[in-house]
Design a protein around this motif. Structure first.
Motif, PDB file in Angstrom:
ATOM      1  N   UNK A 149       0.843  -1.205   0.000  1.00 38.89           N
ATOM      2  CA  UNK A 149       0.000   0.000   0.000  1.00 38.89           C
ATOM      3  C   UNK A 149       0.873   1.248   0.000  1.00 38.89           C
ATOM      4  N   UNK A 150       1.935   1.225   0.804  1.00 38.97           N
ATOM      5  CA  UNK A 150       2.826   2.379   0.863  1.00 38.97           C
ATOM      6  C   UNK A 150       3.525   2.574  -0.479  1.00 38.97           C
ATOM      7  N   UNK A 151       3.952   1.476  -1.107  1.00 44.43           N
ATOM      8  CA  UNK A 151       4.603   1.585  -2.409  1.00 44.43           C
ATOM      9  C   UNK A 151       3.645   2.189  -3.434  1.00 44.43           C
ATOM     10  N   UNK A 152       2.386   1.771  -3.383  1.00 42.50           N
ATOM     11  CA  UNK A 152       1.374   2.342  -4.281  1.00 42.50           C
ATOM     12  C   UNK A 152       1.178   3.828  -3.987  1.00 42.50           C
ATOM     13  N   UNK A 172       5.802  13.410   8.308  1.00 45.50           N
ATOM     14  CA  UNK A 172       5.694  12.245   9.193  1.00 45.50           C
ATOM     15  C   UNK A 172       4.894  11.178   8.466  1.00 45.50           C
ATOM     16  N   UNK A 173       5.451   9.971   8.375  1.00 44.57           N
ATOM     17  CA  UNK A 173       4.755   8.837   7.777  1.00 44.57           C
ATOM     18  C   UNK A 173       4.322   7.904   8.895  1.00 44.57           C
ATOM     19  N   UNK A 174       2.992   7.697   9.030  1.00 46.01           N
ATOM     20  CA  UNK A 174       2.453   6.856  10.095  1.00 46.01           C
ATOM     21  C   UNK A 174       1.898   5.587   9.476  1.00 46.01           C
ATOM     22  N   UNK A 175       2.343   4.422   9.985  1.00 44.43           N
ATOM     23  CA  UNK A 175       1.845   3.123   9.535  1.00 44.43           C
ATOM     24  C   UNK A 175       1.500   2.288  10.753  1.00 44.43           C
ATOM     25  N   UNK A 176       0.774   1.165  10.522  1.00 50.39           N
ATOM     26  CA  UNK A 176       0.448   0.307  11.668  1.00 50.39           C
ATOM     27  C   UNK A 176       1.660  -0.540  12.067  1.00 50.39           C
ATOM     28  N   UNK A 177       2.435  -0.978  11.047  1.00 51.70           N
ATOM     29  CA  UNK A 177       3.625  -1.796  11.306  1.00 51.70           C
ATOM     30  C   UNK A 177       4.868  -1.064  10.803  1.00 51.70           C
ATOM     31  N   UNK A 178       6.021  -1.382  11.346  1.00 52.68           N
ATOM     32  CA  UNK A 178       7.254  -0.766  10.841  1.00 52.68           C
ATOM     33  C   UNK A 178       7.476  -1.126   9.382  1.00 52.68           C
ATOM     34  N   UNK A 179       7.932  -0.147   8.583  1.00 58.14           N
ATOM     35  CA  UNK A 179       8.152  -0.370   7.154  1.00 58.14           C
ATOM     36  C   UNK A 179       9.560  -0.896   6.904  1.00 58.14           C
ATOM     37  N   UNK A 180       9.714  -1.796   5.909  1.00 57.66           N
ATOM     38  CA  UNK A 180      11.063  -2.234   5.536  1.00 57.66           C
ATOM     39  C   UNK A 180      11.901  -1.040   5.080  1.00 57.66           C
ATOM     40  N   UNK A 213      -0.375   7.131   6.357  1.00 57.38           N
ATOM     41  CA  UNK A 213      -0.845   8.507   6.577  1.00 57.38           C
ATOM     42  C   UNK A 213       0.383   9.389   6.534  1.00 57.38           C
ATOM     43  N   UNK A 214       0.411  10.283   5.548  1.00 58.50           N
ATOM     44  CA  UNK A 214       1.580  11.140   5.352  1.00 58.50           C
ATOM     45  C   UNK A 214       1.207  12.573   5.682  1.00 58.50           C
ATOM     46  N   UNK A 215       1.862  13.117   6.695  1.00 58.86           N
ATOM     47  CA  UNK A 215       1.617  14.490   7.115  1.00 58.86           C
ATOM     48  C   UNK A 215       2.724  15.364   6.553  1.00 58.86           C
ATOM     49  N   UNK A 216       2.366  16.377   5.753  1.00 58.09           N
ATOM     50  CA  UNK A 216       3.294  17.336   5.164  1.00 58.09           C
ATOM     51  C   UNK A 216       2.871  18.719   5.634  1.00 58.09           C
ATOM     52  N   UNK A 220      -2.491  16.487   5.475  1.00 56.17           N
ATOM     53  CA  UNK A 220      -2.388  15.054   5.747  1.00 56.17           C
ATOM     54  C   UNK A 220      -3.042  14.291   4.603  1.00 56.17           C
ATOM     55  N   UNK A 221      -2.329  13.326   4.072  1.00 60.51           N
ATOM     56  CA  UNK A 221      -2.819  12.503   2.973  1.00 60.51           C
ATOM     57  C   UNK A 221      -2.792  11.061   3.423  1.00 60.51           C
ATOM     58  N   UNK A 222      -3.965  10.351   3.235  1.00 59.75           N
ATOM     59  CA  UNK A 222      -4.093   8.978   3.725  1.00 59.75           C
ATOM     60  C   UNK A 222      -4.288   8.024   2.556  1.00 59.75           C
TER      61      UNK A 222
END
Length: 252
Positions: A149-152, A172-180, A213-216, A220-222
């Motif tokens: 989803x993040x890659x998309x 700030x990039x907020x995700x439920x799990x840590x990203x690779x 969720x990307x906060x700039x 904020x863009x989800x």
């Protein structure tokens, strides 16, 4: 034998005198009485004839009146019959019109009920589908799905460039799990092209829907599963709102 002609003549004379006397004093009053009686009878018969004629005339008048009354009665009965027949036809026509209106109203009501039932059924089905989809995606979501989803989202960042105002310094990039790390690197590169010099940090929140969720700055863009499902729900609602009223099949 000898005939005494004097005596015979005297007898004849006496007989003639007797006849004259009888006619003069006896037959004449009797004949006069008979004539008077005949005249009285004739007069009464004339009066009876006049009375009979008057009675016949009155009888004829009564019969004519009776015939006129019978004719008038027949005309009255015929007029009443025609009026009753006309009223009966009008009542039948009004009853048919009323039945037609009621049938049309019931058909329209059944069609409206069917459309409402179908819309409600579709809405319930859509809600159930969304709920099951949300639960299934949430249950099946893992780091790999969230990374995709993040890659998309990284590929779609240029599409939201017009929503950024000024030059954001922090992101700030907020995700439920840590990203690779490779996913994080791709997100940094994309953000650097979109907002050069912006510092990007990563956070996790286990209670949120999988995605990014990307906060700039103040924007904020989800791109999360919930957002995709909300978009799908909006599309289903619009499709049901655009459903023509007459498309509902009337099963009644």
């Amino acid at each position: 034998m000898s005939i005494d002609w004097i005596t015979v003549g005297a007898q004849i004379g006496n007989f003639l005198v007797l006849v004259w006397l009888l006619k003069r004093f006896l037959y004449r009053p009797i004949l006069d009485g008979i004539d008077a009686r005949e005249r009285e009878i004739s007069t009464r018969m004339g009066e009876a004839a006049r009375v009979e004629a008057a009675a016949e005339k009155q009888k004829a008048e009564y019969e004519a009146r009776i015939e006129a009354l019978q004719a008038s009665r027949a005309e009255t009965l015929e007029a009443a019959r025609e009026a009753a027949e006309k009223e009966r036809r009008e009542m039948l026509a009004e009853a048919r019109r009323k039945i037609d209106r009621e049938q049309a109203e019931r058909a329209a009501q059944r069609a409206e009920d069917a459309r409402a039932y179908r819309a409600e059924l579709q809405k319930t089905g859509a809600e159930a589908l969304l709920s099951l989809t949300r639960k299934a995606l949430t249950d099946l979501a893992d780091e790999t799905l969230e990374s995709r989803i993040v890659a998309r989202a990284v590929a779609r960042l240029p599409e939201v460039a017009d929503r950024l105002h000024g030059e954001p310094q922090y992101a700030v990039a907020v995700t439920r799990n840590p990203l690779p790390e490779d996913v994080r690197a791709g997100l940094r590169d994309a953000l650097n092209r979109l907002a050069p010099g912006a510092q990007l940090s990563f956070e996790t929140d286990e209670t949120r829907s999988p995605g990014l969720s990307l906060k700039l700055g103040s924007v904020q863009i989800d791109w999360t599963i919930s957002d995709y499902l909300e978009d799908l729900e909006a599309m289903l609602d619009k499709a049901m709102d655009d459903l023509p009223a007459g498309s509902a099949r009337d099963d009644g």
